[in-house]
Scaffold this motif. Structure first.
Motif, mmCIF file in Angstrom:
data_model
loop_
_atom_site.group_PDB
_atom_site.id
_atom_site.type_symbol
_atom_site.label_atom_id
_atom_site.label_comp_id
_atom_site.label_asym_id
_atom_site.label_seq_id
_atom_site.Cartn_x
_atom_site.Cartn_y
_atom_site.Cartn_z
ATOM 1 N N VAL A 1 0.853 -1.193 0.000
ATOM 2 C CA VAL A 1 0.000 0.000 0.000
ATOM 3 C C VAL A 1 0.888 1.243 0.000
ATOM 4 C CG1 VAL A 1 -1.743 1.296 1.270
ATOM 5 C CG2 VAL A 1 -1.855 -1.202 1.196
ATOM 6 N N LEU A 2 0.627 2.136 -0.942
ATOM 7 C CA LEU A 2 1.397 3.363 -1.076
ATOM 8 C C LEU A 2 0.581 4.542 -0.555
ATOM 9 C CD1 LEU A 2 4.096 4.439 -2.275
ATOM 10 C CD2 LEU A 2 2.804 4.984 -4.332
ATOM 11 N N ASN A 3 1.145 5.264 0.402
ATOM 12 C CA ASN A 3 0.502 6.449 0.965
ATOM 13 C C ASN A 3 0.999 7.693 0.229
ATOM 14 O OD1 ASN A 3 -0.880 5.002 2.997
ATOM 15 N ND2 ASN A 3 0.981 4.937 4.227
ATOM 16 N N ILE A 4 0.055 8.485 -0.279
ATOM 17 C CA ILE A 4 0.381 9.732 -0.978
ATOM 18 C C ILE A 4 -0.170 10.888 -0.152
ATOM 19 C CG2 ILE A 4 0.100 11.068 -3.097
ATOM 20 C CD1 ILE A 4 -0.297 8.479 -4.601
ATOM 21 N N THR A 5 0.712 11.804 0.226
ATOM 22 C CA THR A 5 0.333 12.946 1.046
ATOM 23 C C THR A 5 0.830 14.221 0.378
ATOM 24 O OG1 THR A 5 0.517 11.601 3.053
ATOM 25 C CG2 THR A 5 0.477 13.983 3.333
ATOM 26 N N TYR A 6 -0.078 15.208 0.259
ATOM 27 C CA TYR A 6 0.303 16.496 -0.341
ATOM 28 C C TYR A 6 -0.110 17.616 0.602
ATOM 29 C CZ TYR A 6 0.664 20.460 -3.492
ATOM 30 O OH TYR A 6 0.998 21.664 -4.045
ATOM 31 N N ARG A 7 0.785 18.583 0.768
ATOM 32 C CA ARG A 7 0.538 19.724 1.653
ATOM 33 C C ARG A 7 0.668 21.027 0.867
ATOM 34 N NH1 ARG A 7 3.728 16.182 4.206
ATOM 35 N NH2 ARG A 7 5.582 17.292 3.456
ATOM 36 N N ASP A 8 -0.207 21.983 1.203
ATOM 37 C CA ASP A 8 -0.161 23.289 0.533
ATOM 38 C C ASP A 8 -0.909 24.300 1.400
ATOM 39 O OD1 ASP A 8 -0.693 25.495 -1.502
ATOM 40 O OD2 ASP A 8 0.426 24.046 -2.712
ATOM 41 N N THR A 9 -0.526 25.556 1.240
ATOM 42 C CA THR A 9 -1.201 26.614 1.997
ATOM 43 C C THR A 9 -2.560 26.963 1.402
ATOM 44 O OG1 THR A 9 0.009 28.249 0.679
ATOM 45 C CG2 THR A 9 0.979 27.601 2.792
ATOM 46 N N ASP A 10 -2.831 26.509 0.189
ATOM 47 C CA ASP A 10 -4.115 26.759 -0.472
ATOM 48 C C ASP A 10 -4.971 25.497 -0.371
ATOM 49 O OD1 ASP A 10 -6.253 27.501 -1.966
ATOM 50 O OD2 ASP A 10 -5.153 27.801 -3.844
ATOM 51 N N PRO A 11 -6.004 25.467 0.482
ATOM 52 C CA PRO A 11 -6.802 24.249 0.629
ATOM 53 C C PRO A 11 -7.549 23.854 -0.633
ATOM 54 C CG PRO A 11 -7.848 26.088 1.760
ATOM 55 C CD PRO A 11 -6.502 26.574 1.331
ATOM 56 N N ASP A 12 -7.847 24.828 -1.501
ATOM 57 C CA ASP A 12 -8.566 24.508 -2.741
ATOM 58 C C ASP A 12 -7.676 23.831 -3.779
ATOM 59 O OD1 ASP A 12 -10.794 25.714 -1.647
ATOM 60 O OD2 ASP A 12 -10.285 27.697 -2.452
ATOM 61 N N LEU A 13 -6.376 23.776 -3.508
ATOM 62 C CA LEU A 13 -5.436 23.201 -4.468
ATOM 63 C C LEU A 13 -5.026 21.781 -4.099
ATOM 64 C CD1 LEU A 13 -3.868 23.968 -7.045
ATOM 65 C CD2 LEU A 13 -1.999 24.762 -5.563
ATOM 66 N N VAL A 14 -5.286 21.365 -2.860
ATOM 67 C CA VAL A 14 -4.758 20.087 -2.372
ATOM 68 C C VAL A 14 -5.404 18.906 -3.095
ATOM 69 C CG1 VAL A 14 -4.547 18.591 -0.353
ATOM 70 C CG2 VAL A 14 -4.159 21.052 -0.123
ATOM 71 N N LEU A 15 -6.733 18.826 -3.071
ATOM 72 C CA LEU A 15 -7.415 17.679 -3.684
ATOM 73 C C LEU A 15 -7.180 17.594 -5.193
ATOM 74 C CD1 LEU A 15 -10.802 17.468 -1.740
ATOM 75 C CD2 LEU A 15 -8.768 16.051 -1.504
ATOM 76 N N PRO A 16 -7.268 18.693 -5.942
ATOM 77 C CA PRO A 16 -6.970 18.589 -7.379
ATOM 78 C C PRO A 16 -5.574 18.059 -7.664
ATOM 79 C CG PRO A 16 -8.097 20.648 -6.925
ATOM 80 C CD PRO A 16 -7.778 20.049 -5.609
ATOM 81 N N VAL A 17 -4.601 18.409 -6.824
ATOM 82 C CA VAL A 17 -3.233 17.930 -7.042
ATOM 83 C C VAL A 17 -3.152 16.419 -6.830
ATOM 84 C CG1 VAL A 17 -0.892 17.980 -6.114
ATOM 85 C CG2 VAL A 17 -2.112 20.112 -6.547
ATOM 86 N N ILE A 18 -3.759 15.906 -5.758
ATOM 87 C CA ILE A 18 -3.711 14.464 -5.492
ATOM 88 C C ILE A 18 -4.430 13.694 -6.597
ATOM 89 C CG2 ILE A 18 -4.474 12.657 -3.907
ATOM 90 C CD1 ILE A 18 -3.921 14.460 -1.623
ATOM 91 N N LYS A 19 -5.573 14.218 -7.051
ATOM 92 C CA LYS A 19 -6.300 13.547 -8.134
ATOM 93 C C LYS A 19 -5.487 13.528 -9.420
ATOM 94 C CE LYS A 19 -10.898 14.617 -6.312
ATOM 95 N NZ LYS A 19 -12.171 15.355 -6.535
#
Length: 565
Positions: free
Chosen positions: A154-172
């Motif tokens: 299982v691979l865990n992918i974690t992304y952090r950013d100061t813009d909450p509206d940008l986090v989910l689009p980046v992971i997708k």
């Protein structure tokens, strides 16, 4: 005043070890510099608090991917085990640790993440942020975490950013890009594998047919069977069509007959030799049994040298010799027949070896062809399955609260750093003052014994102590030199001098830091207060006392921290 004293030798002083560590001294030094420590710690807490509360909140999104294909067929697994090179070409090198690490490396590579990086960079530029100095490596290492769950695929992918509206689009985008990359790579590998195997099967089928025809033609020419070219284990399990196997059996029979003939000739007329494969002559054996019976009957009744017994023994020997001679004749006939059969089965050694080589080549080509056909079918089935070497087991999720900055943690770390820095600075400053606070260090540095400790807060108890001192160490001294060392409290020194004069009635008391003035006294008494004398002053005192030569009764410690008794 005339001094009756002789100069006394000042005891050598042990050097003060600057590198020795005494925990009690460290604690005392920290307590003395507590204001400095508190100031440094407070400043650190203030700065860390300002930093923590002025930073933009950092939001985090998470997702999980299973890199291992759990639905891979058994045939594909066998292909990976039997032909690793071909399996690697087809993208089926297994789900081991090295393969998983390869998948993680691929996911972290610019070939997969560069489009996402360009997307984030463009969005930040639209928001007015300067992205001219951005680098892919810094963005990946600072904002993205990709790691395997320990002991799993299982691979865990974690992304952090100061813009909450940008986090989910980046992971997708990351999962979508990896899906395209992995599917393209796998399909290309399967296509290459199928194309390669199809060419190999076509080439090897022609080669296998040709090698089998050569082996069969050679066998027909030299009257050999197919089994004559097979390994020994295969020939042993065959139905007997091998010329070599038949020749071996006949050779064994010839050897057995020759051994039986040797045994039969050795028997002569002494014993009857019976060959297992020959049918016994019942008439002759019946006559032999009758002779044996008559001979036993005569031997039981007559003398062993009787003529009738000797006659029966000769008849018995002649009959045994006749039976053995018949057996020898039959065995010789069978031996001649077996030797003739062996001669008909013999083939030249070169012919047998050549035939065996041709058969082995034909069988090897057939086996290789069968394996390649199985591998081709396996790859074709996998190509039709259209599976992916990954599975999204959790949808991308944005955490409800920011993960940074951790304000309490930052303030706590600031406090800890302030305490450490403040304590270090306090110890350095305390050491650089050169003042001596430790009683143990004073005992080591002063070339005289410690007579008494007097508390500055309980001067009412001094008279009794000084009275005992006047009657003890100072008993024989008519003149006493009182030497304050360093810069002790002047009021305490004056009070001590007055009390000492009362205790030493009719004696002269000379109080001075100048050793020249006290050198004519019968003895000297040093007065020291911790924290008011430096190491340099103690060293100078030792040198001066050694040059002066006047006896020293001891020294008194004026301790401001000692509680009243």
């Amino acid at each position: 005043m005339t001094s009756t004293n002789t100069p006394a030798q000042v005891a050598p002083v042990q050097p003060i070890a600057d590198d020795e560590i005494d925990l009690r001294q460290l604690v005392a030094a920290l307590i003395r510099q507590k204001k400095l420590i508190a100031g440094v710690a407070g400043t650190a807490v203030l700065l860390s608090g300002l930093y923590a509360f002025t930073r933009d909140p950092v939001w985090q999104g998470e997702s999980q991917i299973v890199l291992e294909n759990q639905d891979s067929g058994a045939g594909f697994a066998q292909l990976a085990a039997s032909n690793p090179i071909l399996a690697n070409l087809a993208g089926a090198s297994g789900g081991g640790g090295s393969q998983l690490e390869t998948e993680v490396t691929v996911l972290e590579s610019p070939s997969v993440l560069k489009p996402t990086f360009d997307f984030v960079k463009a969005r930040k530029a639209q928001q007015g942020e300067d992205t001219s100095k951005w680098s892919f490596t810094a963005w990946r290492d600072g904002n993205l975490d990709i790691e395997l769950e320990k002991g799993t695929s299982v691979l865990n992918i974690t992304y952090r950013d100061t813009d909450p509206d940008l986090v989910l689009p980046v992971i997708k985008r990351i999962t979508s890009d990896y899906q395209r990359y992995s599917g393209r790579d796998r399909q290309r590998g399967l296509t290459q594998g199928v194309s390669y195997l199809e060419k190999q099967v076509l080439t090897l089928r022609t080669k296998a047919d040709l090698s089998m025809r050569k082996a069969q033609a050679y066998a027909l020419t030299h009257e050999l069977g197919l089994q004559d070219g097979m390994p020994a284990a295969s020939t042993a399990n065959s139905a007997g069509t091998s010329v070599e196997a038949n020749r071996g059996q006949v050779q064994q029979r010839v050897n057995a007959l020759e051994q039986q003939l040797i045994s039969a000739r050795r028997a002569r007329n002494r014993t009857v030799f019976q060959a297992p494969q020959l049918e016994a002559n019942s008439e002759l054996f019946s006559q032999l049994q009758t002779l044996e019976s008559n001979l036993q009957q005569k031997q039981s009744l007559l003398n062993p040298n009787d003529d009738s017994i000797r006659r029966l023994q000769r008849q018995r020997q002649n009959l045994i010799a006749y039976i053995n001679q018949q057996t020898i004749g039959l065995l010789e006939g069978e031996l001649i027949t077996a030797q003739s059969q062996l001669s008909s089965l013999n083939r030249p050694r070169d012919v047998v070896l050549k035939h065996r080589e041709l058969v082995r080549t034909a069988l090897r080509d057939e086996k290789t062809l069968a394996e390649l056909e199985i591998q081709l079918q396996t790859l074709q089935l996998e190509q039709a399955r259209q599976t992916e070497p990954w599975e999204l087991i959790s949808t991308p999720t944005l955490l409800d609260t920011p993960v940074a900055p951790r304000k309490k943690r930052m303030v706590a770390l600031g406090l800890l750093a302030g305490l450490v820095l403040g304590s270090g600075a306090a110890l350095v400053i305390d050491r650089r003052t050169g003042l001596v606070f430790s009683e143990d260090e004073l005992k080591t540095a002063v070339p005289a014994p410690l007579l008494e400790r007097l508390s500055l807060d309980s001067s009412l108890e001094w008279p009794s102590t000084l009275q005992l001192m006047a009657q003890g160490p100072l008993k024989n001294a008519q003149s006493i030199g009182l030497v304050p060392v360093g810069q002790p409290d002047s009021f305490a020194v004056q009070q001590f001098q007055n009390q000492l004069k009362k205790a030493c009635v009719a004696r002269e008391i000379e109080a001075s830091q100048d050793l020249v003035k006290t050198r004519d006294c019968d003895t000297q008494l040093l007065l020291i207060q911790p924290g008011y004398v430096s190491r340099k002053q103690l060293a100078q005192l030792n040198q001066s006392l050694a040059l002066q030569g006047t006896p020293i009764a001891g020294w008194v410690l004026l301790d401001p921290t000692m509680e009243a008794g």
